[in-house]
Structures are given as C-alpha cells and as structure tokens.
Design an enzyme around this catalytic site. Structure first.
Site, PDB file in Angstrom:
ATOM      1  N   SER A   7       0.849  -1.187   0.000  1.00  0.00           N
ATOM      2  CA  SER A   7       0.000   0.000   0.000  1.00  0.00           C
ATOM      3  C   SER A   7       0.893   1.249   0.000  1.00  0.00           C
ATOM      4  O   SER A   7       1.768   1.373  -0.859  1.00  0.00           O
ATOM      5  CB  SER A   7      -0.957  -0.061   1.191  1.00  0.00           C
ATOM      6  N   ASP A  67      -8.759  -6.689  -4.703  1.00  0.00           N
ATOM      7  CA  ASP A  67      -8.369  -5.372  -4.194  1.00  0.00           C
ATOM      8  C   ASP A  67      -9.082  -4.280  -4.988  1.00  0.00           C
ATOM      9  O   ASP A  67      -8.928  -4.179  -6.202  1.00  0.00           O
ATOM     10  CB  ASP A  67      -6.855  -5.216  -4.326  1.00  0.00           C
ATOM     11  N   HIS A 115      -8.229  -5.420  -0.356  1.00  0.00           N
ATOM     12  CA  HIS A 115      -6.900  -4.872  -0.109  1.00  0.00           C
ATOM     13  C   HIS A 115      -6.276  -5.431   1.168  1.00  0.00           C
ATOM     14  O   HIS A 115      -5.078  -5.711   1.213  1.00  0.00           O
ATOM     15  CB  HIS A 115      -6.993  -3.347  -0.030  1.00  0.00           C
TER      16      HIS A 115
END
Length: 397
Positions: A178, A343, A373
């Site tokens: 991320s 995701d 995610h």
C-alpha cells in the site's frame, strides 16, 4: 391512561455506545511517553520536493536481528497509511496495538530475524515518534496547520539518511504494501544503488484519478469537522478533537480495504444486535464501520492522516523521470510484485503494470482472497510463502 408509542429515532441519532474514555484530540506519541521498542534518529534539516523545508527531522524506528559484519543482511520494512514501526511484538507501554505484520518478521518467520537484520521506520509525517504535524516546530508548539506538504520522495530521502546513520549502504530487500509499496518503488527508482531486491505488494507506480477521488473525500471528511480547527487542535481537551472527521475518513477508506463480496457475505442486511433499522437503528455493517472509525481515532492523529493521504495523492514514480514506464524500466533491483485479486483500492492492473515494467521482476504473484486490499495482512500464509521463496531465490546471505 393511554401510552403513546415509542418515538422512532431520527435519522441523525445513533444508539448509545458502550462506556469508553473520551477520544483524545490526538493519539500521537509525544516526547516523554513510554519509548517501547522504538529508537529515535535525528537526521538534520531536510529540503522538500515542494520547495519547503523541515529544519530538523527525526525518524522513529525499530530493529530486530543482528547486522552482519559487511552489512549485507539488512531488510527494510515500510508500513502502510496507519501503520508504524511496530511491525512485530506485543502491545504494551509505548505500543497501544500489537505488531501489524508479526507473522512475517521474527525467528523462523518468512523474514527470519535469525538471518536478517530488519529495520522498520515510522514514516516521515507519521505520528509515532517521527517528525510530523504533532511534533514540536522550532517555536516549541506543534506544527499543526503549518506542517509542509510531503511527497513519497521526501519520505524516502529521510529513510536514506537513516540508512546512512545505521551504516547500511544497500538493502538486501526493501518490502512494503500500500503506502509502504509506494515508498518501495521510490527507493528502487530513486536510489537504485542502495537496493538489491524489492517486494512491492498491493500498490501502484502512480495513483489514479479514481484513487485521488477516494482520498479527496477522506480529506474532506476530516476538514469538515469543526473540531479540526484547520489543523490546530492539539490543545483541545479529550472529546473535543476531530475524532468525528477522522472516524468518518476511516470508514470511507475501510470500504476500499475490503471487497464488496466479503462485506455482503459477512454482513448482508443483518441488523446490529437488537437495533431496528426501520426505527433509526443500524445494520451490522454500519456498526462495523463505526467500530473501525472509533478505533482509529483512539490511536492515530487526524493531521497525520491528512499529510500521508496527500503524499499518496501526489505519488507519481514517473514525475521528472520521463514517465512511469521509463521510471519502472530504470529499476535494477530484482523484484517481487504481489497483487490481491479482489483489491479495489490498488487494483491488480496496477501491480501488473509494475511487474511488466521492471526488467528484473519475476512474474506477478496474485493472492486469491475474498478480503480485498486487506488480503495482504489477512492472507499471511500466502504472502509469507511468496516472500520466503523470493528471499531464497534472490538474496545473498
């Protein structure tokens, strides 16, 4: 006497929550708080990409394992938006939550601390010991609204200085997911001589219009809270800080952290406990989001959320490098790229682009997960296997 029926709850009301202490105006770590496992590195002034300047930069960090004689066994772990340096270990004084990736780092873990020296910094702009908006400015007051714009490149510049301080010329592996993955790619493109291999998980080389739109709504939620006070709320008493705006921002974000299928299968249209949605009560999924909003507001800082979200909005690996494809093509590190198939924050197509663009990248690895995610955290066995196997193939020690 005839009793009137109970008055329905209004649209704006919520059932009372369990008694809890008032939410602090900021849950940032401050000097004088318990140190826990964190160490502090003073790195001097830093000129910023936007033209601003921080007169003094400090990074908080934690380490595990031992650095070998030629400093060739160092691994850098970079956290996501609301993470910190506490990658592994129990909660306790100085660390209100347990390690966020404990299954990945430790003796016998995929990143085995009997073999590797692991370093995890709290990102520049963070709120757990590193210089950020809750930190004292030169006048002794918290930076607050005066804190300058940071980019991913600024954050990596500070991490490079930390590497110098630790005597690490090149990392055997830089790994993150991320927001951490954004910094992984910036390390590889901006300091290729300092990186031997990378693992970029559930991330992107450039944030998209859709992602910018989602980040914008989160920032708007915080700024619309009158208790945000334009970022100068650090003197506010408990209960009078911008926890409503921060909590709402987290709720908006959390919808992108999980998949639509998981939320529907897990919660569907089930009411929360004894609450009646037709009388103003909540569905279970609403309670779930309320819980996560409240939970974050008790351990984080609203300004830090704003600062770090803005770094994601401005992220573009190809800026001043001839575009994203040219930047990816310049990366010399061996690369593991991992996507989560469900995701909806960093869709798999963004990972596909990274894997296709880096000359030394292995074929894209995909986590098949219902969790969206957050699969990079939840599917720990799969992620761990990918990382362990990659280290076995690519790393020297």
């Amino acid at each position: 006497m005839t009793l009137s029926p109970a008055r329905p709850r209004t649209l704006g009301s919520r059932p009372p929550q369990a008694d809890q202490p008032r939410v602090p105006a900021s849950a940032a770590w401050r000097d004088g708080d318990p140190m826990g496992r964190r160490q502090l590195a003073d790195l001097g002034p830093l000129k910023l990409e936007s033209g601003g300047r921080l007169p003094a930069v400090r990074l908080a960090y934690e380490t595990w394992g031992e650095l070998n004689e030629d400093a060739s066994n160092a691994v850098l772990v970079l956290h996501a938006l609301t993470g910190d340096s506490h990658v592994t270990g129990e909660a306790g004084d100085g660390h209100p939550t347990p390690g966020w990736w404990s299954s990945m780092v430790g003796p016998g873990a995929p990143i085995d601390t009997d073999r590797w020296f692991v370093v995890a910094p709290n990102v520049l702009g963070g709120c757990q010991g590193s210089t950020g908006p809750a930190s004292p400015a030169p006048d002794g007051r918290p930076w607050g609204s005066r804190f300058p714009l940071l980019t991913v490149r600024d954050q990596v510049a500070a991490e490079i200085r930390l590497s110098d301080l630790l005597g690490i010329d090149a990392w055997a592996l830089v790994i993150g997911a991320s927001l951490g993955g954004l910094r992984v790619l910036e390390w590889a493109a901006g300091a290729p001589e300092r990186v031997e291999s990378i693992a970029a998980i559930a991330t992107a080389a450039q944030t998209s219009g859709d992602q910018i739109a989602g980040f914008h709504t989160q920032l708007a939620a915080i700024r619309a809270d009158p208790r945000y006070r334009d970022g100068d709320y650090y003197d506010a008493p408990d209960g009078d800080g911008p926890h409503a705006g921060l909590g709402l921002a987290r709720q908006i974000a959390h919808q992108t952290y999980r998949s639509a299928a998981e939320l529907d299968q897990r919660f569907g249209r089930i009411p929360q406990g004894g609450e009646q949605p037709l009388e103003g009560g909540r569905f279970a999924v609403q309670s779930y989001l309320d819980h996560h909003g409240d939970k974050l507001s008790r351990r984080f800082d609203a300004n830090t959320y704003v600062v770090l979200t803005r770094t994601m909005i401005t992220h573009d690996l190809g800026r001043d490098r001839g575009g994203v494809d040219a930047a990816l093509g310049s990366i010399t590190a061996r690369a593991l790229v991992v996507a989560v198939d469900s995701d909806r924050l960093f869709p798999p197509a963004q990972s596909e682009r990274i894997a296709a663009g880096i000359p030394g990248a292995e074929p894209l690895r995909t986590i098949h997960s219902a969790y969206g995610h957050d699969g990079f955290l939840i599917e720990e066995d799969v992620v761990g296997a990918f990382v362990h196997e990659f280290l076995q193939r690519s790393a020297r020690p």
